[in-house]
Design a protein around this motif. Structure first.
Motif, PDB file in Angstrom:
ATOM      1  N   ALA A  31      -6.634  10.409  -0.152  1.00 25.81           N
ATOM      2  CA  ALA A  31      -7.085  11.163   1.021  1.00 25.81           C
ATOM      3  C   ALA A  31      -8.390  11.888   0.727  1.00 25.81           C
ATOM      4  O   ALA A  31      -9.272  11.973   1.599  1.00 25.81           O
ATOM      5  CB  ALA A  31      -6.004  12.150   1.454  1.00 25.81           C
ATOM      6  N   ARG A  32      -8.526  12.397  -0.471  1.00 19.89           N
ATOM      7  CA  ARG A  32      -9.775  13.080  -0.829  1.00 19.89           C
ATOM      8  C   ARG A  32     -10.955  12.119  -0.808  1.00 19.89           C
ATOM      9  O   ARG A  32     -12.102  12.535  -0.650  1.00 19.89           O
ATOM     10  CB  ARG A  32      -9.631  13.728  -2.207  1.00 19.89           C
ATOM     11  N   ALA A  33     -10.666  10.836  -0.993  1.00 20.51           N
ATOM     12  CA  ALA A  33     -11.722   9.821  -0.941  1.00 20.51           C
ATOM     13  C   ALA A  33     -11.827   9.175   0.436  1.00 20.51           C
ATOM     14  O   ALA A  33     -12.589   8.217   0.625  1.00 20.51           O
ATOM     15  CB  ALA A  33     -11.456   8.746  -1.993  1.00 20.51           C
ATOM     16  N   GLY A  34     -11.056   9.697   1.400  1.00 20.56           N
ATOM     17  CA  GLY A  34     -11.120   9.159   2.746  1.00 20.56           C
ATOM     18  C   GLY A  34     -10.373   7.850   2.919  1.00 20.56           C
ATOM     19  O   GLY A  34     -10.673   7.070   3.824  1.00 20.56           O
ATOM     20  N   VAL A  35      -9.384   7.594   2.054  1.00 16.28           N
ATOM     21  CA  VAL A  35      -8.622   6.344   2.093  1.00 16.28           C
ATOM     22  C   VAL A  35      -7.174   6.656   2.482  1.00 16.28           C
ATOM     23  O   VAL A  35      -6.570   7.582   1.938  1.00 16.28           O
ATOM     24  CB  VAL A  35      -8.652   5.615   0.733  1.00 16.28           C
ATOM     25  N   ALA A  36      -6.644   5.895   3.409  1.00 17.72           N
ATOM     26  CA  ALA A  36      -5.235   6.021   3.792  1.00 17.72           C
ATOM     27  C   ALA A  36      -4.532   4.684   3.587  1.00 17.72           C
ATOM     28  O   ALA A  36      -5.141   3.626   3.732  1.00 17.72           O
ATOM     29  CB  ALA A  36      -5.112   6.458   5.245  1.00 17.72           C
ATOM     30  N   ILE A  37      -3.260   4.736   3.216  1.00 17.49           N
ATOM     31  CA  ILE A  37      -2.482   3.514   3.003  1.00 17.49           C
ATOM     32  C   ILE A  37      -1.764   3.150   4.304  1.00 17.49           C
ATOM     33  O   ILE A  37      -0.969   3.951   4.814  1.00 17.49           O
ATOM     34  CB  ILE A  37      -1.451   3.696   1.874  1.00 17.49           C
ATOM     35  N   PRO A  38      -1.985   1.961   4.835  1.00 18.32           N
ATOM     36  CA  PRO A  38      -1.237   1.545   6.027  1.00 18.32           C
ATOM     37  C   PRO A  38       0.255   1.454   5.716  1.00 18.32           C
ATOM     38  O   PRO A  38       0.654   1.154   4.589  1.00 18.32           O
ATOM     39  CB  PRO A  38      -1.813   0.158   6.346  1.00 18.32           C
ATOM     40  N   SER A  39       1.075   1.731   6.705  1.00 18.08           N
ATOM     41  CA  SER A  39       2.521   1.750   6.492  1.00 18.08           C
ATOM     42  C   SER A  39       3.044   0.409   5.988  1.00 18.08           C
ATOM     43  O   SER A  39       4.021   0.362   5.221  1.00 18.08           O
ATOM     44  CB  SER A  39       3.240   2.140   7.787  1.00 18.08           C
ATOM     45  N   GLU A  40       2.407  -0.682   6.389  1.00 20.85           N
ATOM     46  CA  GLU A  40       2.878  -2.000   5.954  1.00 20.85           C
ATOM     47  C   GLU A  40       2.579  -2.271   4.482  1.00 20.85           C
ATOM     48  O   GLU A  40       3.066  -3.254   3.923  1.00 20.85           O
ATOM     49  CB  GLU A  40       2.291  -3.104   6.828  1.00 20.85           C
ATOM     50  N   TRP A  41       1.786  -1.424   3.864  1.00 23.08           N
ATOM     51  CA  TRP A  41       1.495  -1.573   2.433  1.00 23.08           C
ATOM     52  C   TRP A  41       2.281  -0.573   1.590  1.00 23.08           C
ATOM     53  O   TRP A  41       1.959  -0.308   0.442  1.00 23.08           O
ATOM     54  CB  TRP A  41      -0.003  -1.403   2.171  1.00 23.08           C
ATOM     55  N   VAL A  42       3.288   0.017   2.163  1.00 27.79           N
ATOM     56  CA  VAL A  42       4.175   0.935   1.437  1.00 27.79           C
ATOM     57  C   VAL A  42       5.570   0.329   1.432  1.00 27.79           C
ATOM     58  O   VAL A  42       6.116   0.020   2.487  1.00 27.79           O
ATOM     59  CB  VAL A  42       4.203   2.326   2.093  1.00 27.79           C
ATOM     60  N   GLY A  43       6.125   0.149   0.234  1.00 29.40           N
ATOM     61  CA  GLY A  43       7.453  -0.432   0.112  1.00 29.40           C
ATOM     62  C   GLY A  43       8.386   0.447  -0.693  1.00 29.40           C
ATOM     63  O   GLY A  43       8.060   0.815  -1.826  1.00 29.40           O
ATOM     64  N   HIS A  44       9.500   0.813  -0.090  1.00 26.80           N
ATOM     65  CA  HIS A  44      10.520   1.605  -0.786  1.00 26.80           C
ATOM     66  C   HIS A  44      11.812   0.804  -0.857  1.00 26.80           C
ATOM     67  O   HIS A  44      12.197   0.147   0.109  1.00 26.80           O
ATOM     68  CB  HIS A  44      10.802   2.915  -0.048  1.00 26.80           C
ATOM     69  N   GLY A  45      12.476   0.866  -2.015  1.00 24.79           N
ATOM     70  CA  GLY A  45      13.739   0.157  -2.166  1.00 24.79           C
ATOM     71  C   GLY A  45      14.445   0.571  -3.434  1.00 24.79           C
ATOM     72  O   GLY A  45      13.995   1.469  -4.160  1.00 24.79           O
ATOM     73  N   ALA A  46      15.562  -0.076  -3.706  1.00 24.41           N
ATOM     74  CA  ALA A  46      16.320   0.214  -4.924  1.00 24.41           C
ATOM     75  C   ALA A  46      15.437  -0.032  -6.142  1.00 24.41           C
ATOM     76  O   ALA A  46      14.584  -0.926  -6.152  1.00 24.41           O
ATOM     77  CB  ALA A  46      17.560  -0.671  -4.983  1.00 24.41           C
ATOM     78  N   HIS A  47      15.644   0.783  -7.174  1.00 25.69           N
ATOM     79  CA  HIS A  47      14.822   0.678  -8.373  1.00 25.69           C
ATOM     80  C   HIS A  47      15.199  -0.587  -9.151  1.00 25.69           C
ATOM     81  O   HIS A  47      16.320  -0.710  -9.648  1.00 25.69           O
ATOM     82  CB  HIS A  47      15.022   1.905  -9.265  1.00 25.69           C
ATOM     83  N   GLY A  48      14.251  -1.520  -9.246  1.00 30.20           N
ATOM     84  CA  GLY A  48      14.521  -2.744  -9.980  1.00 30.20           C
ATOM     85  C   GLY A  48      13.369  -3.725  -9.838  1.00 30.20           C
ATOM     86  O   GLY A  48      12.584  -3.653  -8.888  1.00 30.20           O
ATOM     87  N   ARG A  49      13.278  -4.639 -10.777  1.00 29.53           N
ATOM     88  CA  ARG A  49      12.191  -5.610 -10.770  1.00 29.53           C
ATOM     89  C   ARG A  49      12.294  -6.566  -9.593  1.00 29.53           C
ATOM     90  O   ARG A  49      11.302  -6.870  -8.936  1.00 29.53           O
ATOM     91  CB  ARG A  49      12.198  -6.399 -12.086  1.00 29.53           C
ATOM     92  N   TYR A  50      13.495  -7.052  -9.299  1.00 31.13           N
ATOM     93  CA  TYR A  50      13.643  -8.039  -8.226  1.00 31.13           C
ATOM     94  C   TYR A  50      13.428  -7.406  -6.856  1.00 31.13           C
ATOM     95  O   TYR A  50      12.839  -8.029  -5.956  1.00 31.13           O
ATOM     96  CB  TYR A  50      15.013  -8.702  -8.319  1.00 31.13           C
ATOM     97  N   GLU A  51      13.891  -6.178  -6.699  1.00 28.59           N
ATOM     98  CA  GLU A  51      13.657  -5.480  -5.436  1.00 28.59           C
ATOM     99  C   GLU A  51      12.163  -5.251  -5.223  1.00 28.59           C
ATOM    100  O   GLU A  51      11.657  -5.421  -4.105  1.00 28.59           O
ATOM    101  CB  GLU A  51      14.405  -4.149  -5.425  1.00 28.59           C
ATOM    102  N   ALA A  52      11.454  -4.869  -6.296  1.00 28.21           N
ATOM    103  CA  ALA A  52      10.008  -4.658  -6.193  1.00 28.21           C
ATOM    104  C   ALA A  52       9.286  -5.973  -5.898  1.00 28.21           C
ATOM    105  O   ALA A  52       8.306  -6.001  -5.137  1.00 28.21           O
ATOM    106  CB  ALA A  52       9.479  -4.047  -7.490  1.00 28.21           C
TER     107      ALA A  52
END
Length: 344
Positions: free
Chosen positions: A212-233
């Motif tokens: 944000a300090r650099a004027g950059v925002a992450i689009p919601s479609e580029w944010v992924g939340h899930g169970a902690h694990g390699r396959y989920e990621a």
């Protein structure tokens, strides 16, 4: 005929001292004169006497054990912290007893009973925020309790070793920005979890603040939340990377998740770092092996310092709770590079 075992009474008789004096010498108490202690130790060696661990615990009024309550023991972060704990305890008289927690019920049971029992002389609580209702009993416990990697306000007045996950997220963002990335995604843990873990949330917060300090925002479609694990990621990253517009870099809340992102990129024919830069968090052993750029949170050192604080607290409780702070460090390896021209 079986040889009669040597007892502490035999040692005392041969050394010309009382049983109490022999016991004090064996326990390293300063009240015994050095020359007397040396004579008793020499007799012990001559007679082949080995003190009984049970008798020693009884004479000291201690269990000579340290308990560690740790969440998800099989995760590499936990294993590396435990290596640090063991490195300290290996040079002490204390044995290590590990209590693995993978459910809220287990957490509540261990935190509710161990600090109030006589099963251990001190307790390390590792990466496991206590519920609010458990904190008063933990703070009044007869044995010292030290927290490692717990960042909730509930433990602010208790001995602890802390990192700075927000700063770590900022370091990752700063690195990607310096390379020219502006299309940046994030893969982290589920927002809601029954344990109250804060690390993924704080790392994401640090990332977003610096962007944000650099004027950059992450689009919601580029944010992924899930169970902690390699396959989920991997699955979360696959969704981002197959969209009509994809990020040029992804920061993950852990190295395990970063490995999943790299796997997703390879599955769809993207090259890391030419087509996609990836930054992890933790600096587990596998990170060096695969050349992963990551944020190091000094896992071994946090375990080592926590164990040192606990042993010191077992000897004498501090008036003020000791706090050790460890700053995260950026480790640049082979998975980050400037974005391809025109794709920043």
């Amino acid at each position: 005929m079986a040889r009669k075992s040597v007892t502490i009474r035999d040692v005392a008789r041969h050394a010309g001292v009382s049983v109490a004096t022999a016991s004090r010498a064996m326990n390293g108490m300063d009240v015994v004169r050095p020359e007397t202690r040396d004579r008793i130790l020499a007799v012990m060696q001559e007679l082949g006497f080995t003190p009984s661990p049970a008798a020693r615990r009884l004479s000291l009024g201690r269990t000579l054990t340290v308990g560690v309550v740790v969440s998800f023991l099989t995760r590499p972060q936990a294993a590396e912290r435990l290596r640090g704990v063991d490195a300290v305890l290996a040079d002490s008289e204390f044995d290590l007893v590990i209590y693995n927690v993978e459910s809220v019920q287990k957490r509540d049971h261990y935190l509710g009973t161990l600090a109030q029992s006589q099963r251990t002389d001190g307790l390390l609580v590792m990466s496991l925020p206590p519920p609010a209702e458990a904190v008063p009993a933990l703070s009044r416990a007869q044995i010292p309790v030290v927290f490692i990697d717990v960042h909730t306000p509930f433990v602010a007045l208790m001995p602890r070793v802390t990192g700075d996950d927000v700063m770590g997220g900022e370091l990752a963002a700063r690195h990607l920005l310096s390379l020219g990335h502006r299309a940046i995604g994030f893969v982290g843990d589920a927002v809601e979890d029954p344990f109250g873990f804060t690390s993924s949330r704080d790392r994401e917060q640090g990332l977003n603040s610096e962007l944000a300090r650099a004027g950059v925002a992450i689009p919601s479609e580029w944010v992924g939340h899930g169970a902690h694990g390699r396959y989920e990621a991997r699955d979360l990253a696959h969704r981002m990377l197959t969209a009509s517009r994809r990020p040029t870099a992804i920061f993950t809340a852990s190295d395990t998740q970063a490995l999943g992102v790299i796997a997703a990129a390879r599955e769809i024919g993207l090259h890391v770092p030419d087509d996609l830069s990836v930054v992890g968090y933790d600096d587990i052993e596998a990170a060096d092996y695969v050349g992963l750029t990551t944020v190091r949170q000094q896992l071994f050192e946090s375990g080592r310092r926590g164990a040192e604080i606990l042993l010191s607290e077992i000897e004498a409780r501090s008036d003020e709770p000791p706090i050790s702070r460890l700053a995260p460090e950026l480790v640049v390896r082979a998975t980050t590079a400037p974005p391809k021209e025109g794709r920043g």
